[in-house]
Structures are given as structure tokens and as C-alpha cells.
Design an enzyme around this catalytic site. Structure first.
Site, PDB file in Angstrom:
ATOM      1  N   HIS A 219      32.183  16.774  20.963  1.00 52.22           N
ATOM      2  CA  HIS A 219      30.922  17.425  20.624  1.00 52.22           C
ATOM      3  C   HIS A 219      30.607  17.380  19.135  1.00 52.22           C
ATOM      4  CE1 HIS A 219      30.891  18.757  24.726  1.00 52.22           C
ATOM      5  NE2 HIS A 219      29.785  19.441  24.554  1.00 52.22           N
ATOM      6  N   SER A 223      28.358  11.966  22.102  1.00 52.03           N
ATOM      7  CA  SER A 223      28.783  10.892  22.994  1.00 52.03           C
ATOM      8  C   SER A 223      28.334   9.534  22.467  1.00 52.03           C
ATOM      9  CB  SER A 223      28.196  11.100  24.392  1.00 52.03           C
ATOM     10  OG  SER A 223      28.613  12.327  24.947  1.00 52.03           O
ATOM     11  N   LYS A 247      23.491  13.452  37.677  1.00 53.30           N
ATOM     12  CA  LYS A 247      24.133  12.130  37.761  1.00 53.30           C
ATOM     13  C   LYS A 247      25.629  12.272  38.020  1.00 53.30           C
ATOM     14  CE  LYS A 247      23.809   7.661  35.436  1.00 53.30           C
ATOM     15  NZ  LYS A 247      23.201   6.943  34.308  1.00 53.30           N
ATOM     16  N   ASP A 248      26.275  13.195  37.331  1.00 56.23           N
ATOM     17  CA  ASP A 248      27.703  13.435  37.571  1.00 56.23           C
ATOM     18  C   ASP A 248      27.935  13.992  38.970  1.00 56.23           C
ATOM     19  OD1 ASP A 248      28.463  12.533  35.082  1.00 56.23           O
ATOM     20  OD2 ASP A 248      28.412  14.528  34.159  1.00 56.23           O
ATOM     21  N   GLU A 291      55.908   4.972  40.991  1.00 56.83           N
ATOM     22  CA  GLU A 291      54.601   5.027  41.620  1.00 56.83           C
ATOM     23  C   GLU A 291      53.721   3.895  41.084  1.00 56.83           C
ATOM     24  OE1 GLU A 291      54.440   6.605  44.323  1.00 56.83           O
ATOM     25  OE2 GLU A 291      53.390   8.493  43.965  1.00 56.83           O
TER      26      GLU A 291
END
Length: 426
Positions: A219, A223, A247-248, A291
Site C-alpha cells: 500500500h 499496486s 473481479k476477485d 510432495e
């Protein structure tokens, strides 16, 4: 990130006014993920993976806390307590499958998030700290996932713990004492299981704290975006809510479809069948593998088969495996191109996709037996992996001629404005 056109939080209800004065939590949320946080208007779906990673972390914490209520960290009953969770605890099978497949989903999302950062230059100034904290989160994830894999105390859990902790024994002079200290003895046993369970329970909360630092650091500069052009005017941004929450939300819905499909229809597809056999120190599995999300790094570890001068092959492999992640810390200084986005770097783009293929090859070799042709392929792939960061990236950043950048984010979305000019690639 502060812009003069950013919305300000103005509570209208008396209760919210009082709360904002005493504890400005609503203001914090508003400025962090609400209409008070302007975001570049051209973010694509590759920018959904940060939110998805946060969702995965919360799934792991919630399911993990409930599972811990029924798990017994005792080598005599750990395997049986896992079966007890699956068979006797109400919805225990769902919790365990959600947790096990949640780890895989977490790494899938984070790998997309990391490679998006590679392509869009998210590690470049002024966002170096965001990137460095992100790499630290990945290292904490790896440690947490490894310790969680040990807890069922099956064959692969036991021998995976023995092999991975045995890597520290390759360090000269201090290696064996460190290995003994980690295990609480000379082999994985009760002390090791206690340590791993405690740390596996604790580290997700540490990760959560570091994630908050990661978001805080984000922040400050704001972004990045697919063009790599910085925000210049109000029209370059939109409020995070409702545009990117919607959108998310769509991205989260798609993610949950695939995640639930794995949990309900193929819950053991990514696990190893040997881990449904109780741990037996007297019987070594034919093929010990971690894994799947560790396979690329495991391939780099196994790529070193010959001693070099006075350095044992095992030590070289250990150093290379850790260096393959630590090199990411140096990315902001290895890539000196002033252009961030791979969209405007044609030469970089080709090598980026070559790196993606190279990591996929390493992953395939890491899950394959330690025999030819997988060993020689992993050696070639490991060589290119390090060459990409230490040789290719610095050279490309110096000799590459980038494409012209758009004048602004708005121009990249709406097209060129006659009143504006195209800024040269700096």
C-alpha cells in the site's frame, strides 16, 4: 499509496462515528480494500492470485486448528489418530482432505503469483520490499508444508523427514550437531514429531503476520499493473471496491470449483500411497519423494552426483537447492532494465517462457526416480535455471531494446489520446 483523488472515509451513523474515533478499524478496512484504495484500472486476472493466496492461508489455518484438536503428536498413535480423524470424527474426512489439498492449492496459487511477479517485474523499484517479504513468505510456507507432511507418520512422512533433515548433515563441522538438534536425537522419533507439530501449528500464524507486512508494504507504492507504467492521473485508477472485489469474487468462485472438485472427487490424487502405510524405520521405500510442490528444488538437489575438488556432491546439492530460492532475493538488482512489464520486453519474454518450461522439466525430474535419463536432464535444467538469473537476465536487461510504453494506464485501456504523446521506453 496516497492520491489527492482518493475517497475519504466519512461515517454517517453515530455508532460508526464513535467507533472511528475510538478504534478506526472501519477506516483501516476502507483504506485497505475499499473505495479508499485506488487501484490501476487495467489489472487482469493474473492479479487475482494474491487474494486467492490469502483465502488458501485462512482455509489452512481454520482446518488446521480443528484437526489439531483430534491429532495426537505421539509416534505410537500418530498414524492411528490420523485414521481416527478420517473415520470417527464428524466431518473429519472433509477437514483432512480440505487441509491436505489446501496445501497443494496454496502452492499452485503462490507459484502463479510468483511467476506473474517475474513477468511483470513486480520486484523492481520502488517495490523491492514487497518482493523480499513475498520470498520470505514462500520460505515459511515451505518449512510449514514440510513439517505438516511429517505429521501423519506414514512411510513417506518418516523417510521424508529423515532425508530432508539429513541434508543439514552435509554442512561441514556443524552439520551433524544441527541435524541432531533439529530432530532431538539421531533419527526421526518422538522428539522430532513434537518439534514438527509445534512448529507446524505456529508457523501459519507467523505467515499471517508477515502477509500483513506484505500488504502494508504494497500500500505504500501501490499496486503495479500489466503495463508497468506508474499511475499519473485520476483516470488511471478505480476504487478497489466494488471493481476488484467483484473481479476477485469471480476468480474465487472459479478457484473454489476446482478446489472442491479435488477435495470431493480426487482427494488422494496428489498424495503418495506409501503414506497410508505406518512408518517403519526398518523398511526403506523404493522411491522417496517429497510432495509435488517441492519437486523442482528436489531435482536441483539430486542433480549433483560428483564431488567438485574438496566439496562433496551432497553439500553442493544442498547449497544449490537453497540458492535456487535465495537467488530470488537478488532479482531487483540482477534485472536492471528500466521497463517492468514483459509485454514490452520481447527478448525477456522469450527467456521467461523458457524459464517456465525449465521449471516444469525440473518438477518432472524431481518426481521421477534418481536414474537416467532423469539425472542428466535435471542437471541440464538446473544449469539453465541458475544461468537464467545470473547470466541471461543481466545481459538481456543491458542489450534489449524495449517496445514503446503507453503514455499512461488510461491510454493502454482506452487507446491513444491525440492530446497525449507516447513516452519512450525509459
Amino acid at each position: 499509496m496516497s492520491f489527492p483523488w482518493a475517497n475519504e472515509y466519512k461515517p454517517s451513523h453515530p455508532a460508526m462515528v464513535w467507533l472511528d474515533e475510538k478504534l478506526p478499524l472501519p477506516r483501516f478496512v476502507f483504506n485497505a480494500v475499499g473505495a479508499g484504495y485506488p487501484v490501476p484500472r487495467n489489472l487482469n486476472y493474473m492479479y487475482n492470485f494474491g487474494v486467492l493466496a490469502g483465502v488458501c492461508l485462512m482455509i489452512q489455518i481454520i482446518t488446521g486448528v480443528v484437526l489439531a484438536m483430534h491429532y495426537a503428536a505421539n509416534t505410537g498413535v500418530a498414524f492411528d489418530s490420523t485414521e481416527h480423524i478420517m473415520r470417527d470424527v464428524n466431518w473429519g474426512w472433509l477437514l483432512r482432505y480440505a487441509h491436505a489439498n489446501g496445501a497443494s492449492a496454496f502452492f499452485v496459487v503462490v507459484y502463479f503469483h510468483i511467476f506473474r511477479g517475474f513477468f511483470y517485474g513486480s520486484y523492481k523499484a520502488p517495490r523491492e520490499m514487497i518482493w523480499l517479504i513475498g520470498v520470505l513468505i514462500f520460505l515459511l510456507m515451505m518449512a510449514t508444508a514440510f513439517m505438516g507432511y511429517v505429521l501423519p507418520w506414514g512411510q513417506m512422512s518418516y523417510w521424508g523427514a529423515k532425508v530432508i533433515t539429513g541434508l543439514f548433515g552435509a554442512i561441514p563441522l556443524v552439520g551433524e550437531p544441527i541435524q541432531t538438534w533439529l530432530l532431538g536425537g539421531f533419527a526421526p522419533d518422538q522428539a522430532a514429531l513434537n518439534r514438527f507439530f509445534s512448529l507446524h501449528f505456529l508457523l501459519p500464524f507467523v505467515i499471517l503476520g508477515v502477509v500483513i507486512l506484505h500488504i502494508w508494504a504494497l500500500h505504500i507504492p501501490g499496486s503495479t499493473n500489466p503495463t508497468g507504467v506508474e499511475v499519473k492521473q485520476e483516470s488511471d485508477t478505480v476504487p478497489f471496491h466494488p471493481y476488484y472485489t467483484a473481479k476477485d469474487g469471480f476468480g474465487l468462485g472459479v478457484f473454489l470449483i476446482f478446489y472442491c472438485a479435488m477435495v470431493f472427487f480426487a482427494p488422494n490424487a496428489l498424495g503418495h500411497p506409501d503414506n497410508y502405510i505406518p512408518a517403519n524405520p526398518m523398511q526403506t521405500p523404493a522411491h522417496i519423494v517429497p510432495e509435488w510442490y517441492f519437486w523442482p528444488f528436489y531435482a536441483i538437489l539430486r542433480a549433483f552426483t560428483q564431488d567438485f575438488l574438496f566439496i562433496p556432491a551432497k553439500l553442493l546439492g544442498v547449497l544449490a537447492m537453497f540458492s535456487s530460492i535465495l537467488v530470488w532475493f537478488l532479482l531487483p538488482w540482477l534485472d536492471n532494465s528500466p521497463v517492468r512489464s514483459g509485454h514490452f520486453r520481447p527478448t525477456f519474454k522469450k527467456f521467461f517462457w523458457l524459464l517456465v518450461v525449465d521449471v516444469a522439466v525440473l518438477g518432472y525430474c524431481g518426481g521421477s526416480p534418481a536414474e537416467e535419463p532423469y539425472v542428466i536432464i535435471s542437471q541440464i535444467a538446473a544449469l539453465y535455471y541458475f544461468a537464467h538469473f545470473f547470466i541471461v537476465l543481466p545481459i538481456v536487461s543491458m542489450i534489449e531494446k524495449p517496445l514503446p510504453l503507453p503514455f499512461s494506464i488510461t491510454e493502454s485501456v482506452l487507446g491513444k489520446d491525440d492530446a497525449a504523446t507516447v513516452a519512450p521506453a525509459e
